[in-house]
Design a protein around this motif. Structure first.
Motif, short mmCIF file in Angstrom:
data_model
loop_
_atom_site.label_atom_id
_atom_site.label_comp_id
_atom_site.label_asym_id
_atom_site.label_seq_id
_atom_site.Cartn_x
_atom_site.Cartn_y
_atom_site.Cartn_z
N LEU A 15 0.83 -1.20 0.00
CA LEU A 15 0.00 0.00 0.00
C LEU A 15 0.87 1.25 0.00
CD1 LEU A 15 -2.82 1.26 0.22
CD2 LEU A 15 -2.62 1.08 2.71
N ALA A 16 1.92 1.26 0.81
CA ALA A 16 2.80 2.42 0.91
C ALA A 16 3.43 2.74 -0.44
CB ALA A 16 3.89 2.16 1.95
N GLU A 17 3.95 1.72 -1.10
CA GLU A 17 4.62 1.95 -2.38
C GLU A 17 3.62 2.44 -3.43
OE1 GLU A 17 7.58 2.26 -3.25
OE2 GLU A 17 7.35 2.27 -5.45
N ARG A 18 2.42 1.84 -3.42
CA ARG A 18 1.42 2.27 -4.40
C ARG A 18 0.95 3.71 -4.13
NH1 ARG A 18 -0.92 -1.84 -7.70
NH2 ARG A 18 -0.15 -3.91 -7.14
N GLU A 24 1.40 10.44 -3.21
CA GLU A 24 1.06 10.71 -1.81
C GLU A 24 2.30 10.58 -0.92
OE1 GLU A 24 -1.78 11.78 -0.66
OE2 GLU A 24 -2.95 11.56 -2.50
N GLU A 25 2.35 11.39 0.10
CA GLU A 25 3.39 11.22 1.12
C GLU A 25 2.91 10.18 2.13
OE1 GLU A 25 6.27 14.37 2.66
OE2 GLU A 25 4.38 15.44 2.35
N VAL A 26 3.78 9.29 2.48
CA VAL A 26 3.40 8.17 3.34
C VAL A 26 4.35 8.08 4.52
CG1 VAL A 26 3.06 5.66 3.46
CG2 VAL A 26 2.53 6.90 1.35
N VAL A 27 3.78 7.81 5.69
CA VAL A 27 4.62 7.54 6.86
C VAL A 27 4.21 6.18 7.43
CG1 VAL A 27 3.08 8.92 8.31
CG2 VAL A 27 5.38 8.38 9.12
N LEU A 28 5.20 5.36 7.68
CA LEU A 28 4.95 4.01 8.18
C LEU A 28 5.19 3.95 9.69
CD1 LEU A 28 6.83 2.12 5.33
CD2 LEU A 28 4.38 1.98 5.78
N GLY A 29 4.25 3.32 10.39
CA GLY A 29 4.40 3.18 11.84
C GLY A 29 4.70 1.75 12.23
N SER A 30 5.37 1.60 13.34
CA SER A 30 5.67 0.28 13.88
C SER A 30 5.73 0.37 15.39
CB SER A 30 6.99 -0.24 13.31
OG SER A 30 7.41 -1.40 14.01
N ARG A 31 5.53 -0.78 16.03
CA ARG A 31 5.68 -0.78 17.49
C ARG A 31 7.15 -0.62 17.88
NH1 ARG A 31 2.33 -5.88 19.51
NH2 ARG A 31 3.25 -6.63 17.58
N ALA A 148 -12.85 6.79 -0.59
CA ALA A 148 -13.29 6.30 -1.90
C ALA A 148 -12.47 6.94 -3.01
CB ALA A 148 -14.78 6.57 -2.10
N ASP A 149 -12.25 8.25 -2.93
CA ASP A 149 -11.45 8.94 -3.95
C ASP A 149 -10.04 8.36 -4.00
OD1 ASP A 149 -13.58 10.53 -4.57
OD2 ASP A 149 -12.91 12.26 -3.39
N LEU A 150 -9.48 8.13 -2.83
CA LEU A 150 -8.13 7.56 -2.75
C LEU A 150 -8.11 6.15 -3.34
CD1 LEU A 150 -5.25 8.12 -1.64
CD2 LEU A 150 -5.99 7.02 0.49
N ALA A 151 -9.11 5.34 -2.95
CA ALA A 151 -9.18 3.94 -3.41
C ALA A 151 -9.27 3.87 -4.93
CB ALA A 151 -10.39 3.24 -2.77
N GLU A 152 -10.02 4.79 -5.53
CA GLU A 152 -10.20 4.74 -6.99
C GLU A 152 -8.93 5.14 -7.74
OE1 GLU A 152 -13.92 6.66 -8.09
OE2 GLU A 152 -14.94 4.79 -7.55
N ARG A 153 -7.99 5.74 -7.03
CA ARG A 153 -6.69 6.02 -7.66
C ARG A 153 -5.75 4.82 -7.51
NH1 ARG A 153 -4.98 10.87 -4.37
NH2 ARG A 153 -3.11 10.83 -5.67
N LEU A 154 -6.12 3.88 -6.66
CA LEU A 154 -5.25 2.72 -6.41
C LEU A 154 -5.65 1.50 -7.23
CD1 LEU A 154 -4.96 2.97 -2.51
CD2 LEU A 154 -3.09 3.30 -4.14
N VAL A 155 -6.93 1.38 -7.56
CA VAL A 155 -7.40 0.18 -8.27
C VAL A 155 -7.96 0.56 -9.64
CG1 VAL A 155 -7.91 -1.10 -6.15
CG2 VAL A 155 -9.72 0.27 -7.24
N GLU A 156 -8.03 -0.42 -10.52
CA GLU A 156 -8.62 -0.23 -11.83
C GLU A 156 -10.14 -0.08 -11.75
OE1 GLU A 156 -6.49 -1.01 -15.12
OE2 GLU A 156 -5.43 0.05 -13.52
N GLY A 157 -10.72 -0.72 -10.74
CA GLY A 157 -12.16 -0.69 -10.57
C GLY A 157 -12.61 0.56 -9.83
#
Lengths: 197, 197
Positions: A15-18, A24-31, A148-157
């Motif tokens: 998801l981060a790479e996509r 989009e700017e992405v920040v990854l969290g971890s414990r 929803a707007d974000l999702a539609e930029r990630l998938v073909e559907g």
């Protein structure tokens, strides 16, 4: 900024790479913050949209711990109550969905449930388009629209609005069905909803 | 001969007409035999494949009552644990799927669960093709294969093998998700599984 809490797995990494590829700017969290991972709390604080990519058993507790940081944030629960028995995917849903439990634990979060039908493995193959829809449910219509707007930029559907957050109770277990399809056909399946306008 | 037990509703009526159009002989069963409807017991006895198109609450009892007649027959459970609250579709699944409860009540039946994502309303519009897949699960591979062949003659898409009968626990509630999609978009939605070979 989009945060991915528990971003160390296939789902979070893919998801981060996509997300980065669509600008989009992405920040990854971890414990256990290290290298590219910040603490989950900082990840939540710094983001406008927070994906919860954590194991089902830890989701409500995670939301409780981050409740203050998730206040007012759009939070996307992608978790399903999947367990494996003899190597076969099963689901052990409770009375409430994981998304509803998360919303109860972090009542200030604008909770949206979705992406349950998007395979983590398919997501991680970042050079292949995702030929599928994303099903979303949630009680905050604005938050759901933004996801929803974000999702539609990630998938073909398309992003399909499946209604209120409660509907996640019957959507989340679908992951177990698709994992059984995957086992049978040796694929990473997804879903498209037909008959839409 | 294909029987439809409880064939008075949209689902049964639409299925019957579509089966006839692909050249199958169909017998419709009802608790109150009249006109084109025979008694459910005769419907089951005279058929090789029996669709159970009955309300979720009555499925196990129906199977128990017809247990002898269903012996050795391929039985297709299409039921979902759907209830309506304030006009909104919800699901109240138990620990076991309706199909498993039916199989326990009629242990001689070769139970296959499927068609949960096929809208009764879409099915009843018999002049419109069904642009969707059919998801099937069951422990009897031969029975499942026969139902798959039949399903692929009914829909534009394919029959997707979702594995063992247990998987019906997580497939059956999907009907409630689609009914909420239908409510939102004013449609009769279905599903296609993507990523298959």
């Amino acid at each position: 900024m989009i945060g991915i809490v528990g971003g160390t797995g296939d789902f979070g990494q893919g998801l981060a790479e996509r997300l980065r590829r669509i600008g989009e700017e992405v920040v990854l969290g971890s414990r256990t913050p290290r290298d590219e991972f910040v603490a989950n709390r900082d990840c939540a604080k710094d983001s406008d949209i927070v994906f919860l990519s954590v194991p089902p058993g830890g989701l409500a507790e995670m939301c409780a711990g981050l409740a203050t940081d998730l206040e007012g944030k759009i939070v996307v629960s992608v978790a399903s109550p999947v367990v494996f028995r003899d190597g076969k995917a099963a689901a052990e849903p409770g009375e409430l969905s994981l998304a509803e439990l998360g919303a109860k634990a972090a009542p200030g979060a604008r909770m949206v449930a979705g992406f349950h039908t998007v395979s983590a493995k398919a997501l991680a193959r970042v050079d292949e388009p995702l030929d599928e829809d994303v099903l979303l449910c949630g009680d905050d219509e604005d938050a759901k629209g933004i996801v929803a707007d974000l999702a539609e930029r990630l998938v073909e559907g398309r992003a399909v609005d499946a209604g209120r957050l409660e509907v996640a109770r019957w959507l989340e277990p679908l992951t177990a069905v698709l994992l059984n399809v995957n086992r049978r056909y040796k694929v990473s399946s997804g879903v498209r909803v037909t008959g839409l306008p």
